[in-house]
Design a protein around this motif. Structure first.
Motif, PDB file in Angstrom:
ATOM      1  N   ASN A 127      -2.092  -9.573  -5.477  1.00 51.64           N
ATOM      2  CA  ASN A 127      -1.050 -10.606  -5.521  1.00 51.64           C
ATOM      3  C   ASN A 127      -1.657 -11.990  -5.719  1.00 51.64           C
ATOM      4  O   ASN A 127      -1.092 -12.842  -6.422  1.00 51.64           O
ATOM      5  N   ALA A 128      -2.810 -12.217  -5.107  1.00 49.69           N
ATOM      6  CA  ALA A 128      -3.494 -13.503  -5.290  1.00 49.69           C
ATOM      7  C   ALA A 128      -3.969 -13.657  -6.731  1.00 49.69           C
ATOM      8  O   ALA A 128      -3.894 -14.749  -7.307  1.00 49.69           O
ATOM      9  N   GLY A 138     -11.565 -26.875 -10.513  1.00 47.00           N
ATOM     10  CA  GLY A 138     -12.429 -26.984 -11.695  1.00 47.00           C
ATOM     11  C   GLY A 138     -12.048 -25.946 -12.732  1.00 47.00           C
ATOM     12  O   GLY A 138     -10.889 -25.834 -13.120  1.00 47.00           O
ATOM     13  N   SER A 139     -13.035 -25.142 -13.156  1.00 44.76           N
ATOM     14  CA  SER A 139     -12.772 -24.144 -14.198  1.00 44.76           C
ATOM     15  C   SER A 139     -12.109 -22.887 -13.637  1.00 44.76           C
ATOM     16  O   SER A 139     -11.828 -21.954 -14.379  1.00 44.76           O
ATOM     17  N   GLU A 140     -11.903 -22.877 -12.326  1.00 47.72           N
ATOM     18  CA  GLU A 140     -11.317 -21.679 -11.719  1.00 47.72           C
ATOM     19  C   GLU A 140      -9.850 -21.886 -11.376  1.00 47.72           C
ATOM     20  O   GLU A 140      -9.449 -22.938 -10.874  1.00 47.72           O
ATOM     21  N   LEU A 141      -9.080 -20.836 -11.638  1.00 48.03           N
ATOM     22  CA  LEU A 141      -7.700 -20.790 -11.166  1.00 48.03           C
ATOM     23  C   LEU A 141      -7.735 -20.266  -9.742  1.00 48.03           C
ATOM     24  O   LEU A 141      -8.497 -19.352  -9.421  1.00 48.03           O
ATOM     25  N   VAL A 142      -6.908 -20.863  -8.886  1.00 47.83           N
ATOM     26  CA  VAL A 142      -6.893 -20.462  -7.482  1.00 47.83           C
ATOM     27  C   VAL A 142      -5.595 -19.707  -7.211  1.00 47.83           C
ATOM     28  O   VAL A 142      -4.528 -20.132  -7.656  1.00 47.83           O
ATOM     29  N   GLY A 143      -5.697 -18.594  -6.532  1.00 48.87           N
ATOM     30  CA  GLY A 143      -4.501 -17.827  -6.203  1.00 48.87           C
ATOM     31  C   GLY A 143      -4.470 -17.440  -4.737  1.00 48.87           C
ATOM     32  O   GLY A 143      -5.511 -17.104  -4.169  1.00 48.87           O
ATOM     33  N   TRP A 144      -3.294 -17.514  -4.156  1.00 49.68           N
ATOM     34  CA  TRP A 144      -3.096 -17.081  -2.777  1.00 49.68           C
ATOM     35  C   TRP A 144      -2.089 -15.946  -2.764  1.00 49.68           C
ATOM     36  O   TRP A 144      -0.984 -16.087  -3.286  1.00 49.68           O
ATOM     37  N   GLY A 145      -2.472 -14.861  -2.161  1.00 47.85           N
ATOM     38  CA  GLY A 145      -1.559 -13.726  -2.060  1.00 47.85           C
ATOM     39  C   GLY A 145      -1.559 -13.175  -0.652  1.00 47.85           C
ATOM     40  O   GLY A 145      -2.487 -13.433   0.116  1.00 47.85           O
ATOM     41  N   MET A 146      -0.530 -12.446  -0.343  1.00 53.16           N
ATOM     42  CA  MET A 146      -0.476 -11.843   0.992  1.00 53.16           C
ATOM     43  C   MET A 146       0.151 -10.458   0.901  1.00 53.16           C
ATOM     44  O   MET A 146       0.762 -10.086  -0.108  1.00 53.16           O
ATOM     45  N   VAL A 192      -2.054  -9.718   5.873  1.00 52.55           N
ATOM     46  CA  VAL A 192      -3.321 -10.073   5.225  1.00 52.55           C
ATOM     47  C   VAL A 192      -3.069 -11.181   4.210  1.00 52.55           C
ATOM     48  O   VAL A 192      -2.155 -11.087   3.393  1.00 52.55           O
ATOM     49  N   PHE A 193      -3.879 -12.215   4.283  1.00 56.19           N
ATOM     50  CA  PHE A 193      -3.775 -13.345   3.360  1.00 56.19           C
ATOM     51  C   PHE A 193      -5.098 -13.477   2.612  1.00 56.19           C
ATOM     52  O   PHE A 193      -6.159 -13.437   3.231  1.00 56.19           O
ATOM     53  N   ALA A 194      -5.021 -13.613   1.303  1.00 50.94           N
ATOM     54  CA  ALA A 194      -6.254 -13.667   0.515  1.00 50.94           C
ATOM     55  C   ALA A 194      -6.220 -14.826  -0.472  1.00 50.94           C
ATOM     56  O   ALA A 194      -5.175 -15.140  -1.049  1.00 50.94           O
ATOM     57  N   GLU A 195      -7.374 -15.438  -0.637  1.00 48.09           N
ATOM     58  CA  GLU A 195      -7.547 -16.461  -1.673  1.00 48.09           C
ATOM     59  C   GLU A 195      -8.539 -15.937  -2.708  1.00 48.09           C
ATOM     60  O   GLU A 195      -9.609 -15.458  -2.345  1.00 48.09           O
ATOM     61  N   VAL A 196      -8.160 -16.025  -3.975  1.00 49.96           N
ATOM     62  CA  VAL A 196      -9.109 -15.686  -5.034  1.00 49.96           C
ATOM     63  C   VAL A 196      -9.311 -16.900  -5.924  1.00 49.96           C
ATOM     64  O   VAL A 196      -8.440 -17.759  -6.043  1.00 49.96           O
ATOM     65  N   LYS A 197     -10.490 -16.951  -6.516  1.00 53.94           N
ATOM     66  CA  LYS A 197     -10.751 -17.944  -7.550  1.00 53.94           C
ATOM     67  C   LYS A 197     -11.180 -17.175  -8.789  1.00 53.94           C
ATOM     68  O   LYS A 197     -12.068 -16.321  -8.730  1.00 53.94           O
TER      69      LYS A 197
END
Lengths: 745, 338
Positions: A720-721, A430-438, A606-611
């Motif tokens: 990074n995410a 939706g209105s959020e960008l999704v990022g995956w970082g580790m 460590v793996f992280a998801e941000v929105k």
């Protein structure tokens, strides 16, 4: 009986803690207890020209006001103020003289019959100062730092930057891809829930018992004796429960001196509790400016790393840890170079804070690796696998164990990393960008000499005693589990004594070394108990165990049992009663096994998801997977809690935490929980903890410790995410939304 | 403890009389702000006049079709009041965006109006602050001012009013009922709080002996097209960097009436008649919203750390208007921005 080690055993003191029967330092009472309130300096540097306590003394109920002018004698040499973990320098001396070396420094202690009177009177103490120019901003001193070169003390030598290896300059020049970035972490404070407090009780024989909030009762005990000029037997320090400390309780803190000083002056028990605001002058994670340059070949192997750091310390002590060395340790890389300088500021001395040096140094390294991966167009996990090293890069030695590869694999699998679109701004919700970082994480697997006493009674109860602290990590529970397994007893037949300076010697609890140290100490002491039991069993007529070697018997369900033939068994109670022994007591000092030929570390992926809201920059950390390799996990429940806590702290480090100092006043301006932000529940979403199997034979139980590793790498994974989500690299923490607002959208 | 007198008033008239006769006294209800300020040495009242048991804790419909909210209604009770949830959802939303559940359970509506700024210098008696000590100087001007004002500031003060609820009340054009020794009066919401100007120590236009007795909401609640959007540094329990209350009435694809109030940007909830007029009669689309947002912020001024708020506020206004127009108001429990 199934073993307790390796299970999700609930805390043995959980009921006491949640029902309020567990007593903390400020909760002890004594006849005639007086209450004290500290007054802090309001300038950063200078000296007191006049201190006026007359108004405070007029307040009904005030007993005395201690200042540098009227305090009882204190030691007059630096050596006396040293402690087990003091850095090199001149330790701070509370109420020693009129010199002010940091804002908020204690200048007076008001002692009264009630806390209310003490606190009111404290507000009436007036000081006049002769101020001197101060500097509290790392940025103004970044180019004038003191180089960390040849430390004097062995402790400090551990933390000096490693020696250069190879020729990083030419290697960087020849690299196919080079990344050069500067990263910044601000000063952060520990903010344990429990306030720092000391209740100094004057016993009937005049000796002092100090109930203190500390990570090392014996460290505080020795310190108070030398500072106050008392004999060893005159002071006992007790810290049965600690409501979080995270490193700020490693060194003796000034409230303990103030309480003891007042109790000595008055011959009356005194309690000092610091306010939340006052805890912001105890110590902090040093701000760090760091530049990392990495060079790589096009195939994704590293050929050079350089890491330059500037960190904060006080004018009077040189605190530093291994801030730069992690960079050259973690990945296979022939050329590496480090430099570390100290910005000496008019602040209290920096101190250890969860994962000290790794939380900050690895943050920069792992952001740099992510930037390198992007430049190389190689997946961040794949890059780390290509740079993987099975050998300690500093000393070219193998690890006792290193299951980091499994952390990458299991973490990526649990996270679903393989579906990641490598392009920034390519994933949306939706209105959020999704990022995956580790990011990777690394910490030491230390072990220290420790002494454990076990008393086994013929009725089948064992008391395990050691002066270590349980700072909330679950040490008492781990000790109970290990002792129960080693002695073949149920959990409720084992009681643990800790946090008392009169108990057998322990180092301070920190650095993640206590679980391994005390567990192996218990195992060694239990061995001695078992040998004695076997000797007693062999004395019995027709003993089925006569002639059996100690290594061939175990303790199971209250029985001494042959490991070769479990039909050959003798009841412990029978063996003791036969020789009319009511109790077997052993006290043994266990030293770490010398193993310099191998490196000892814990690792994580460590793996992280941000929105991230594209328009407003609001960041939510919606998922984190932390895969940990830390040897044998003694208690999967308390260990998981340690990692969860580390991850939450990492979220705070990435997005929220920053001690705000007004450099004009040299004063912390957000010294409270409303304005100093840590994550609230709404900031914490799904966190999954994985412990990968990692067999390690560095110590008999294969334990490494998990207190620090949980935070290391988390801020980098989130940073990074955020980059993956937004395409923006924010290299200074915390990543607040204003740093993501570019041109108006 | 600092000694002070304590008196519990049994009626509004007694409360007011006590206040008029006790220089340096303060009213206390929930105490969620005043007690903190007393602990920090910022407030040293000579007497506390406890008004917490006065019969001012009801929510009643007015003959004009509005609501009268007693000053002692708890923030949480008002937020979950069925009439407020149904007819004035922007107010319910703003209340739930503020503080924590525990604080909302304690805090009174009247007290919410009177809470004082969170400017760090106001709270630290070791630093100069004109609001705390007139004439001592404003430390925020050249200091840490991330949380400070960008609109309606003066050379003497750049503090912001920290309330969320008041931002919604400003948009709803509530009225404040007060009683003093000279009798009762009603103050329009826009006239209740003040800008700092030369007297930043004065937060509002209450006379020294006046007690807030209630809030009156007009009949119109904008229950279809509204939003309260609060942007902050963490997901909860943080004061607003910027917040926006929007109330719209739409018809035929156009905006018939717009109400727009901002929090976190000024010494009072910020309304801008020009921006509201610019919305009126226009199509409810992004271009319209951006024009209005630009107007609101056209006179904004940053002081360094808080300069980003100008851009942030502009974006937040656009987003809140979109939320309101689209009938997708910001949720206060799901922290994802709608």
């Amino acid at each position: 009986m199934a073993p307790y080690i390796g299970t999700a055993t609930s805390r043995v003191d959980g009921l006491a803690k949640v029902t309020g029967t567990a007593k903390y330092a400020a909760e002890y009472n004594a006849p005639g207890l007086a209450h004290a309130s500290m007054v802090g300096a309001t300038i950063a540097k200078g000296r007191i020209t006049r201190i006026d306590t007359t108004a405070a003394l007029r307040v009904d109920g005030v007993i005395t006001v201690l200042t540098h002018e009227n305090r009882p004698p204190l030691a007059d040499n630096d050596q006396a103020y040293n402690d087990d973990v003091a850095p090199e320098g001149t330790p701070f001396r509370p109420l020693y003289d009129g010199r002010i070396i940091f804002n908020g420094q204690p200048i007076a202690l008001v002692v009264a019959n009630t806390l209310e009177a003490a606190r009111f009177a404290a507000s009436l103490v007036r000081a006049d100062y002769l101020t001197e120019p101060h500097v509290t901003d790392i940025h103004t001193k970044r180019d004038r730092g003191l180089a960390v070169k040849d430390p004097i003390t062995p402790l400090d030598a551990l933390f000096a930057p490693p020696k250069q290896r190879g020729a990083p300059g030419p290697a960087l020049d020849g690299a196919d891809v080079r990344h050069d970035g500067e990263y910044y972490v601000p000063i952060e404070h520990h903010n344990p829930m429990e306030p720092f407090a000391s209740t100094a009780v004057v016993e009937s024989d005049g000796r002092l018992t100090i109930y203190d909030k500390t990570q090392g009762v014996q460290n505080v005990q020795r310190y108070l004796c030398s500072v106050l000029g008392l004999k060893q037997d005159d002071v006992r320090v007790i810290s049965t429960f600690v409501g979080g400390a995270f490193g700020v309780g490693l060194r003796p803190q000034f409230q303990a001196v103030l309480a003891a000083l007042a109790a000595r002056a008055l011959g009356r028990s005194v309690r000092v509790v610091l306010t939340r605001q006052q805890m912001y002058v105890l110590g902090y994670r040093p701000a760090m400016i760091q530049r990392i340059v990495v060079g790589a070949n096009a195939n994704g192997t590293l050929n050079a790393i350089t890491h330059d750091a500037v960190t904060v310390t006080s004018q009077h002590e040189n605190y530093y840890r291994q801030e730069t060395g992690w960079s050259g340790l973690l990945y296979s890389c022939a050329n590496a170079k480090y430099a570390h300088r100290l910005a000496k500021l008019d602040l209290p001395t920096a101190c250890d804070m969860r994962g000290p040096s790794a939380a900050t140094g690895v943050y920069a390294l792992e952001c740099a690796m992510d930037e390198l991966a992007a430049a190389l167009k190689i997946d961040p996990v794949e890059l780390r696998l290509r740079c993987y090293s099975d050998r300690d890069q500093h000393d070219n030695r193998p690890y006792s164990s290193k299951a980091l590869r499994e952390c990458y694999h299991q973490g990526a699998e649990a996270f679903g990393w393989h579906t990641r679109n490598p392009e920034p701004r390519a994933m949306r919700d939706g209105s959020e960008l999704v990022g995956w970082g580790m990011a990777s994480g690394v910490w030491d697997a230390f072990q220290a000499a420790i002494t454990v006493r076990i008393r086994l009674s013929a009725n089948g109860h064992a008391e395990v005693a050691c002066a270590t602290s349980d700072i909330g990590t679950g040490t008492a529970t781990v000790m109970t589990q290990v002792a129960a397994d080693m002695l073949g007893l149920p959990l409720d037949s084992v009681s643990v004594l800790l946090g008392d300076s009169t108990l057998p010697a322990s180092p301070v609890e920190g650095g993640s070394w206590i679980a391994a140290s005390v567990s192996n100490g218990i195992a060694a002491t239990a061995d001695a108990i078992r040998k004695e039991l076997l000797r007693l069993a062999a004395l019995m007529p027709d003993s089925s165990l006569s002639g059996t070697e100690a290594d061939d018997v175990g303790l199971v369900d209250g029985m001494l049992v042959s490991r070769r033939d479990n039909a050959r068994a003798v009841s412990i109670a029978d063996a003791m009663r036969h020789s009319a022994v009511d109790q077997i007591e052993r006290e043994i000092t266990t030293n770490p096994i010398e193993d310099a030929a191998r490196a000892h570390n814990t690792h994580s992926a460590v793996f992280a998801e941000v929105k991230v809201d594209e328009q407003l920059g609001v960041i939510r950390v919606t998922r984190v997977v932390s895969a940990i390799a830390a040897g044998r996990i003694v208690n999967t429940k308390t260990a998981t809690s340690q990692i969860l806590g580390g991850v939450v702290w990492g979220i705070g480090m990435a997005l929220h935490e920053e001690t705000a100092i007004d450099h004009r006043f040299g004063r912390v301006m957000n010294a409270n929980f409303a304005e100093y932000h840590v994550p609230v529940h709404a900031d914490v979403h799904n966190i999954k903890v994985i412990f990968v199997d990692e067999a390690d034979d560095s110590n008999p139980l294969g334990i490494k410790g998990v207190g620090e590793i949980g935070i290391v790498g988390v801020a980098a994974a989130i940073a990074n995410a955020v980059h993956h989500a937004t395409g923006k690299r924010v290299r200074d923490l915390p990543i607040t939304l204003d740093k993501l607002l570019g041109k108006p959208s | 403890m600092i000694n002070f007198q304590y008196a519990r008033a049994v009626s509004v008239s007694e409360a007011v009389r006590l206040m008029a006769g006790t220089p340096g006294a303060k009213f206390i209800a929930g105490g969620t702000n005043l007690v903190d300020l007393m602990k920090m040495d910022v407030e040293r009242p000579t007497a506390l006049i406890d008004v917490s048991r006065l019969p001012l804790d009801t929510v009643e419909e007015t003959p004009g079709g509005g609501l009268h909210i007693g000053a002692l209604v708890r923030n949480s009770d008002l937020a979950y009041h069925p009439l407020v949830e149904r007819r004035y959802p922007v107010l319910s939303s703003a209340l739930l965006a503020g503080a924590s559940q525990q604080l909302r359970n304690m805090a009174s509506i009247g007290g919410n109006l009177l809470q004082r700024t969170r400017c760090a210098y106001f709270y630290d008696v070791a630093t100069p602050c004109n609001k705390r000590e007139a004439g001592s100087g404003c430390s925020a001007l050249g200091g840490l001012n991330r949380m400070n004002a960008i609109l309606g500031t003066s050379d003497n003060c750049i503090a912001v009013h920290p309330s969320d609820m008041c931002v919604a009340l400003a948009a709803l054009e509530a009225k404040v009922h007060v009683t003093g020794t000279r009798g009762e009066r009603v103050i329009a919401f826009a006239d209740f709080h003040r800008l700092p100007e030369a007297e930043p120590q004065r937060d509002n236009n209450l006379a020294a002996d006046e007690l807030v007795t209630g809030i009156e909401l007009p009949q119109r609640g904008f229950e279809t097209h509204y939003s309260y959007l609060k942007i902050r540094d963490r997901s909860s329990y943080a004061f607003a960097l910027v917040s926006v209350a929007v109330c719209l009435e739409l018809g035929g694809g156009r905006i018939r009436e717009a109400r727009l109030a901002l929090g976190g940007v000024a010494h009072k909830p910020w309304r801008d008649a020009g921006a509201e007029a610019a919305l009126s009669g226009q199509s409810a689309n992004e271009a319209t919203f951006m024009r209005a947002a630009a107007l609101v912020l056209s006179k904004a001024k940053g002081f360094g750390h808080n300069t980003f708020k100008i851009d942030l506020a502009r974006r937040a206004v656009v987003r809140a208007l979109s939320q309101a127009a689209g009938g997708t108001p910001q949720s206060q429990s799901n922290k994802k921005i709608a």
